[in-house]
Design an enzyme around this catalytic site. Structure first.
Site, PDB file in Angstrom:
ATOM      1  N   LYS A   1      52.049  36.566  23.844  1.00  0.00           N
ATOM      2  CA  LYS A   1      52.125  35.099  23.710  1.00  0.00           C
ATOM      3  C   LYS A   1      50.734  34.515  23.445  1.00  0.00           C
ATOM      4  O   LYS A   1      50.558  33.657  22.572  1.00  0.00           O
ATOM      5  CB  LYS A   1      52.737  34.537  25.000  1.00  0.00           C
ATOM      6  CG  LYS A   1      52.846  33.055  25.105  1.00  0.00           C
ATOM      7  CD  LYS A   1      51.782  32.371  25.962  1.00  0.00           C
ATOM      8  CE  LYS A   1      51.563  32.901  27.334  1.00  0.00           C
ATOM      9  NZ  LYS A   1      50.566  32.149  28.116  1.00  0.00           N
TER      10      LYS A   1
ATOM     11  N   SER B   1      48.251  28.674  30.088  1.00  0.00           N
ATOM     12  CA  SER B   1      47.573  29.166  28.879  1.00  0.00           C
ATOM     13  C   SER B   1      48.460  28.834  27.690  1.00  0.00           C
ATOM     14  O   SER B   1      49.511  29.458  27.519  1.00  0.00           O
ATOM     15  CB  SER B   1      47.378  30.685  28.939  1.00  0.00           C
ATOM     16  OG  SER B   1      46.675  31.051  30.083  1.00  0.00           O
TER      17      SER B   1
ATOM     18  N   LYS C   1      40.027  30.250  26.568  1.00  0.00           N
ATOM     19  CA  LYS C   1      40.956  31.233  27.130  1.00  0.00           C
ATOM     20  C   LYS C   1      41.436  32.201  26.039  1.00  0.00           C
ATOM     21  O   LYS C   1      41.528  33.410  26.261  1.00  0.00           O
ATOM     22  CB  LYS C   1      42.148  30.504  27.762  1.00  0.00           C
ATOM     23  CG  LYS C   1      43.295  31.379  28.219  1.00  0.00           C
ATOM     24  CD  LYS C   1      42.955  32.238  29.428  1.00  0.00           C
ATOM     25  CE  LYS C   1      44.143  33.133  29.797  1.00  0.00           C
ATOM     26  NZ  LYS C   1      43.842  34.052  30.887  1.00  0.00           N
TER      27      LYS C   1
HETATM   28  P1  NAD Z   1      55.722  32.414  35.688  1.00  0.00           P
HETATM   29  O1  NAD Z   1      56.718  32.649  34.619  1.00  0.00           O
HETATM   30  O2  NAD Z   1      55.706  33.298  36.893  1.00  0.00           O
HETATM   31  O3  NAD Z   1      55.840  30.887  36.243  1.00  0.00           O
HETATM   32  C1  NAD Z   1      56.150  29.772  35.469  1.00  0.00           C
HETATM   33  C2  NAD Z   1      56.994  28.801  36.302  1.00  0.00           C
HETATM   34  O4  NAD Z   1      57.271  27.626  35.532  1.00  0.00           O
HETATM   35  C3  NAD Z   1      58.354  29.382  36.716  1.00  0.00           C
HETATM   36  O5  NAD Z   1      58.513  29.267  38.130  1.00  0.00           O
HETATM   37  C4  NAD Z   1      59.358  28.507  35.947  1.00  0.00           C
HETATM   38  O6  NAD Z   1      60.592  28.318  36.658  1.00  0.00           O
HETATM   39  C5  NAD Z   1      58.602  27.210  35.813  1.00  0.00           C
HETATM   40  N1  NAD Z   1      59.066  26.329  34.743  1.00  0.00           N
HETATM   41  C6  NAD Z   1      59.335  26.651  33.444  1.00  0.00           C
HETATM   42  N2  NAD Z   1      59.669  25.550  32.743  1.00  0.00           N
HETATM   43  C7  NAD Z   1      59.607  24.503  33.606  1.00  0.00           C
HETATM   44  C8  NAD Z   1      59.837  23.104  33.472  1.00  0.00           C
HETATM   45  N3  NAD Z   1      60.181  22.554  32.297  1.00  0.00           N
HETATM   46  N4  NAD Z   1      59.673  22.319  34.567  1.00  0.00           N
HETATM   47  C9  NAD Z   1      59.318  22.852  35.760  1.00  0.00           C
HETATM   48  N5  NAD Z   1      59.073  24.182  35.942  1.00  0.00           N
HETATM   49  C10 NAD Z   1      59.230  24.994  34.889  1.00  0.00           C
HETATM   50  O7  NAD Z   1      54.294  32.429  34.962  1.00  0.00           O
HETATM   51  P2  NAD Z   1      52.846  32.676  35.624  1.00  0.00           P
HETATM   52  O8  NAD Z   1      52.556  34.149  35.641  1.00  0.00           O
HETATM   53  O9  NAD Z   1      52.727  31.861  36.869  1.00  0.00           O
HETATM   54  O10 NAD Z   1      51.906  32.079  34.473  1.00  0.00           O
HETATM   55  C11 NAD Z   1      51.749  30.687  34.252  1.00  0.00           C
HETATM   56  C12 NAD Z   1      50.691  30.497  33.173  1.00  0.00           C
HETATM   57  O11 NAD Z   1      49.443  31.064  33.605  1.00  0.00           O
HETATM   58  C13 NAD Z   1      51.024  31.176  31.836  1.00  0.00           C
HETATM   59  O12 NAD Z   1      50.599  30.359  30.785  1.00  0.00           O
HETATM   60  C14 NAD Z   1      50.214  32.469  31.891  1.00  0.00           C
HETATM   61  O13 NAD Z   1      49.870  32.976  30.601  1.00  0.00           O
HETATM   62  C15 NAD Z   1      48.982  32.009  32.649  1.00  0.00           C
HETATM   63  N6  NAD Z   1      48.258  33.084  33.337  1.00  0.00           N
HETATM   64  C16 NAD Z   1      48.949  34.044  34.023  1.00  0.00           C
HETATM   65  C17 NAD Z   1      48.249  35.071  34.642  1.00  0.00           C
HETATM   66  C18 NAD Z   1      48.975  36.165  35.386  1.00  0.00           C
HETATM   67  O14 NAD Z   1      48.347  37.195  35.670  1.00  0.00           O
HETATM   68  N7  NAD Z   1      50.245  36.000  35.738  1.00  0.00           N
HETATM   69  C19 NAD Z   1      46.838  35.106  34.583  1.00  0.00           C
HETATM   70  C20 NAD Z   1      46.160  34.088  33.915  1.00  0.00           C
HETATM   71  C21 NAD Z   1      46.893  33.071  33.280  1.00  0.00           C
END
Ligand code: NAD
Length: 295
Positions: A238, A95, A170
């Site tokens: 965010k 997102s 979104k």
């Molecule tokens: P998270 O922080 O758990 O996971 C993100 C991952 O990306 C981490 O493992 C991190 O190490 C990795 N990362 C960061 N920079 C990187 C890079 N340059 N190269 C490789 N890996 C890298 O986040 P999440 O909860 O999985 O959310 C991911 C996205 O989905 C976000 O944009 C969030 O807003 C969206 N989202 C989350 C939810 C939820 O409930 N968690 C629901 C809908 C949407």
């Protein structure tokens, strides 16, 4: 299909597991090595970098926290575009700001690589059971190619417009949820201060016009004093920041989103960033000197 997956966090891990279950050949990468180890143990191949993942994939999916991470992982050194084959496809499911999605789409196009943004709604439980709602921005023919993959992770995938449109959709979703929780919080605080059982109020209104999925999911959490996420305050902050910056670029005024954003920032400063967004209620409670719970 040969699929790459970059970003194995709360969402990326279960989403990549569902691609493996569906029989796709997966190569994965995350800056956190233990996250990669976990998905390699589940049957994926190890990628050494985002570029390496893309070099070995027809379609590369990214699932990262926000725009800066997506730009770093796609267009930065060692990023997807350092390895991607012309004609391959990048599917960003994070997102992020629609403006950043469009910027990344243009960088991909310059290298002959297709791009769609495909953020999701549903959170970790729906990521695990493969029933996310997926909102896509991009070309119809690219959408048609990636649809079978998206169907391994979601129960619906809707093409909403050109690149960036998935993230606009979104953000629209996140605005409605935030403002809805804020209104619900004020209503429950008022009722509780008036001496009425908030659960009775919830049950009285939920079948009427004020009823909503948000009310059904979040009112019981507030009344039950359960703020375990769910969806974290800092992630919602965010999303509203991205909504407000996109709105500013389009000269659109979003007063209620702006107010909700200020409340989320204040809650983060109080150490509530990792609580569920239903904890917006605690901000309204503090101002009224009352806690929404059953008498
Ligand atoms: P998270 O922080 O758990 O996971 C993100 C991952 O990306 C981490 O493992 C991190 O190490 C990795 N990362 C960061 N920079 C990187 C890079 N340059 N190269 C490789 N890996 C890298 O986040 P999440 O909860 O999985 O959310 C991911 C996205 O989905 C976000 O944009 C969030 O807003 C969206 N989202 C989350 C939810 C939820 O409930 N968690 C629901 C809908 C949407």
């Amino acid at each position: 299909m040969k699929v790459g997956f970059v970003g194995l966090g709360i969402m990326g891990k279960p989403m990549s597991r569902n691609l493996l279950k569906a029989g796709h050949e997966l190569v994965v990468y995350d800056v956190v090595k233990t996250a990669v180890d976990e998905i390699v143990a589940a049957g994926a191949a190890r990628g050494e970098s985002a570029a390496d993942v893309a070099a070995r994939s027809e379609i590369t999916i990214t699932m990262l926290p926000d725009g800066p991470e997506v730009e770093a992982a796609v267009t930065g050194p060692g990023g997807v575009l350092g390895g991607a084959i012309a004609g391959s496809i990048v599917v960003d499911m994070s997102s992020i700001s629609p403006l950043v999605a469009q910027k990344v789409a243009a960088a991909c196009a310059a290298k002959g690589v297709e791009f769609v943004d495909a953020p999701v709604s549903g959170g970790e439980p729906k990521a695990i059971d493969g029933s996310l709602a997926i909102m896509v921005g991009g070309k119809q023919e690219v959408f048609d190619k990636v649809l079978p993959l998206l169907q391994c992770m979601g129960s619906s995938a809707t093409l909403t417009g050109p690149a960036g449109a998935g993230n606009v959709t979104k953000l629209a979703n996140q605005i409605m949820v935030a403002v809805n929780i804020a209104g619900m919080s004020e209503a429950l605080v008022l009722a509780t201060k008036a001496g009425i059982d908030p659960e009775v109020v919830f049950n009285a209104v939920k079948g009427g016009l004020a009823g909503s999925t948000v009310l059904n999911a979040k009112a019981p959490m507030v009344i039950g004093r359960n703020f375990k996420p769910g969806f974290r305050i800092r992630l919602h902050q965010k999303d509203l920041r991205n909504a407000l910056s996109a709105a500013e670029a389009m000269k659109v005024s979003l007063p209620f989103t702006s107010l909700a954003q200020q409340v989320l920032i204040a809650l983060m400063n109080k150490g509530c960033g990792d609580l569920d967004h239903s904890a917006i209620a605690t901000f309204i409670e503090d101002m009224a000197g009352v806690e929404v719970k059953r008498p």
